[in-house]
Design a protein around this motif. Structure first.
Motif, PDB file in Angstrom:
ATOM      1  N   ILE A 208      41.410  48.373  72.900  1.00 42.53           N
ATOM      2  CA  ILE A 208      41.507  49.491  71.948  1.00 42.53           C
ATOM      3  C   ILE A 208      41.839  48.943  70.560  1.00 42.53           C
ATOM      4  O   ILE A 208      41.275  49.380  69.551  1.00 42.53           O
TER       5      ILE A 208
ATOM      6  N   GLY B  88      44.491  58.427  72.560  1.00 41.52           N
ATOM      7  CA  GLY B  88      44.345  57.016  72.920  1.00 41.52           C
ATOM      8  C   GLY B  88      44.096  56.837  74.407  1.00 41.52           C
ATOM      9  O   GLY B  88      43.321  55.986  74.819  1.00 41.52           O
TER      10      GLY B  88
ATOM     11  N   LEU C 183      40.545  57.590  75.303  1.00 40.03           N
ATOM     12  CA  LEU C 183      39.721  56.427  74.946  1.00 40.03           C
ATOM     13  C   LEU C 183      39.791  55.383  76.070  1.00 40.03           C
ATOM     14  O   LEU C 183      38.776  54.831  76.503  1.00 40.03           O
ATOM     15  N   TRP C 184      41.000  55.134  76.564  1.00 38.09           N
ATOM     16  CA  TRP C 184      41.190  54.171  77.658  1.00 38.09           C
ATOM     17  C   TRP C 184      40.473  54.655  78.929  1.00 38.09           C
ATOM     18  O   TRP C 184      39.821  53.885  79.627  1.00 38.09           O
TER      19      TRP C 184
ATOM     20  N   THR D   8      44.284  47.120  77.578  1.00 34.05           N
ATOM     21  CA  THR D   8      44.342  48.097  76.492  1.00 34.05           C
ATOM     22  C   THR D   8      44.240  47.404  75.126  1.00 34.05           C
ATOM     23  O   THR D   8      44.075  48.064  74.102  1.00 34.05           O
TER      24      THR D   8
END
Ligand SMILES: [Zn+2]
Length: 497
Positions: A282, A43, A46-47, A279
């Motif tokens: 996401i 994750g 991805l950020w 965030t």
């Protein structure tokens, strides 16, 4: 198969599905602190990829990064009346600076040292307008100091009672842009420009179509003159506010005395903007694209873009397919792609496929002895479809597949959104829609805050935006969808995260 089946299907329970996708893709986890999340490496990657793309866009539009403190003197928050009203109910406060040993056992062994009380409590930033504009007052003297175009990447804390991973957590990561300008027109142009940047990022990188527009007075940011937003529609037909950009007017400049000397020698307050994404994006990415097998990541942001899964039975086959797999990996990496070669011994190929699928990897290359003999690999797309690709031209085949997947995800999301958008909605249709399937409802709005509040109370829907011209219906509505009075603007309603 067993692993894929552990993800609750969307049709059964969307909310459970969302949590399962996050767990299986190892994006985030709940922490021992209620309402806070741990962002796991997949994750966080991805950020990082989101951050990098956004940061490049901010810099290309003339912004520089800076960093301001986590703590804000409590009195700062009180300086802008609307602002304090908006955030007062969700701030974390630091009141003491020391603990002391009590001599008791267990959890009672330490206690707050009452002698360490701060004279003025500190607020843990819920957003940084106040501390940043206090500094702007120091740095800006003359029109030559303008515009001042800053951004910071940081965490903020908003004490939330009901939390959901990525969508609403007590602490989250974000960026907040803060700018000061000499004129109102420049501030408005800046707020608009950054809305455009957010839209480009959402559409070109996340493959997430958005509607742009302005918020109503009751939905705008606390302390802003005007709030612009990008709104996306998730697969459960609920809206997600994915980014906001505020024209703050001179509200904060007056509260913090940010003045500049004009070229003519006069003294004026600056005009500010602030803008942010977090965030939460996401969460938006997950709910826009993913399916019952797990995460689907748009290729441009996928932490792993290609998973190579060699298939073998004998040691000799293993050494052959591994060698070719390594070469393919090197070639793809040479082309700038993010690649994993899966040589794990303890897992069957099928189990590996399900794992990479749950992680959202857009393209999988399967290479077995028979493929080698034919000079090819099997190229499987996360979005469906599998076809042989010649090893000689594998980089081109993968690149093309990734581009096609990126485009197809955007197109599919746009079709889905339009199918769930109802234009010229009547009150009866609206009530049915909000009780049933949900979606974006376009209709006339009288501009009345009371009408807006009544709709929210009775249907749970809010005005997401007064949409920009591009998104408006060809025929402007004549009457308010709810009360029948003359319409002042077309509005987009939806139930929202
Ligand atoms: Zn009305």
């Amino acid at each position: 198969m067993a692993q894929a089946q552990r993800i609750t299907p969307r049709a059964k329970d969307f909310s459970e599905w969302y949590g399962d996708v996050i767990a299986h893709a190892e994006l985030a986890d709940y922490s021992p602190v209620r309402g806070c999340m741990v962002i796991r490496p997949h994750g966080y990657r991805l950020w990082e990829l989101m951050q990098r793309a956004l940061d490049d866009m901010f810099k290309a539009t003339g912004h520089r990064n800076a960093y301001f403190p986590l703590f804000i003197p409590m009195s700062f928050l009180a300086k802008e009346a609307e602002h304090v009203e908006g955030f007062a109910k969700e701030v974390a406060l630091v009141t003491h600076t020391r603990l002391k040993a009590t001599g008791k056992a267990g959890a009672l062994a330490i206690a707050v040292d009452p002698t360490s009380a701060l004279e003025e409590p500190l607020v843990v930033r819920p957003t940084s307008e106040t501390i940043i504009y206090a500094m702007f007052a120091k740095w800006i003297q003359s029109y030559r100091d303008l515009p001042l175009l800053l951004n910071q990447w940081c965490n903020v804390v908003r004490w939330e009672m009901r939390t959901r991973l990525f969508l609403r957590t007590t602490e989250f990561l974000w960026q907040e842009g803060h700018t000061a300008h000499a004129t109102e027109a420049e501030a408005e142009a800046e707020a608009r420009q950054m809305l455009g940047v957010y839209r480009r990022f959402a559409e070109d990188w996340m493959a997430m179509p958005v509607v742009t527009g302005v918020k109503t007075q009751s939905e705008k940011f606390a302390g802003a003159v005007r709030t612009f937003a990008i709104e996306a529609l998730m697969q459960d037909n609920k809206a997600l506010q994915a980014g906001t950009s505020h024209n703050l007017g001179q509200n904060f400049a007056k509260a913090f005395n940010v003045q500049y000397q004009t070229a003519a020698g006069g003294l004026e307050h600056v005009w500010n903007t602030s803008w942010g994404v977090s965030t939460r994006l996401i969460g938006g990415l997950i709910m826009t694209h993913s399916d019952d097998n797990g995460l689907i990541a748009p290729p441009k942001l996928a932490p792993v873009q290609v998973a190579i899964v060699p298939i073998w039975k004998s040691d000799e086959e293993k050494s052959q397919v591994s060698r070719v797999g390594s070469q393919v990996k090197a070639d793809l990496e040479q082309a700038g792609l993010r690649v994993e070669l899966d040589l794990r011994e303890n897992l069957k190929p099928g189990a590996k496929y399900f794992e990479w699928e749950a992680l959202g990897v857009p393209v999988r290359l399967e290479i077995g002895p028979r493929d080698l003999a034919a000079g090819q690999a099997m190229l499987a797309r996360r979005t469906g479809g599998k076809a042989p690709a010649p090893l000689a031209g594998v980089v081109g085949a993968v690149t093309t597949a990734l581009e096609e997947i990126q485009r197809a995800l955007f197109a599919a999301a746009q079709v889905r959104r339009e199918q769930a958008s109802v234009r010229g909605v009547t009150k009866a249709q609206f009530v049915d829609l909000m009780k049933g399937a949900g979606g974006f409802a376009y209709g006339g709005f009288c501009g009345g805050a009371a009408c807006e509040a009544e709709i929210k109370e009775q249907t749970g829907a809010t005005i997401r935006l007064l949409p920009d011209a591009e998104f408006r219906s060809p025929e402007p509505p004549k009457t308010c969808m709810w009360c029948g009075r003359p319409s002042v603007a077309e509005a987009v309603w939806a139930q929202a995260y």
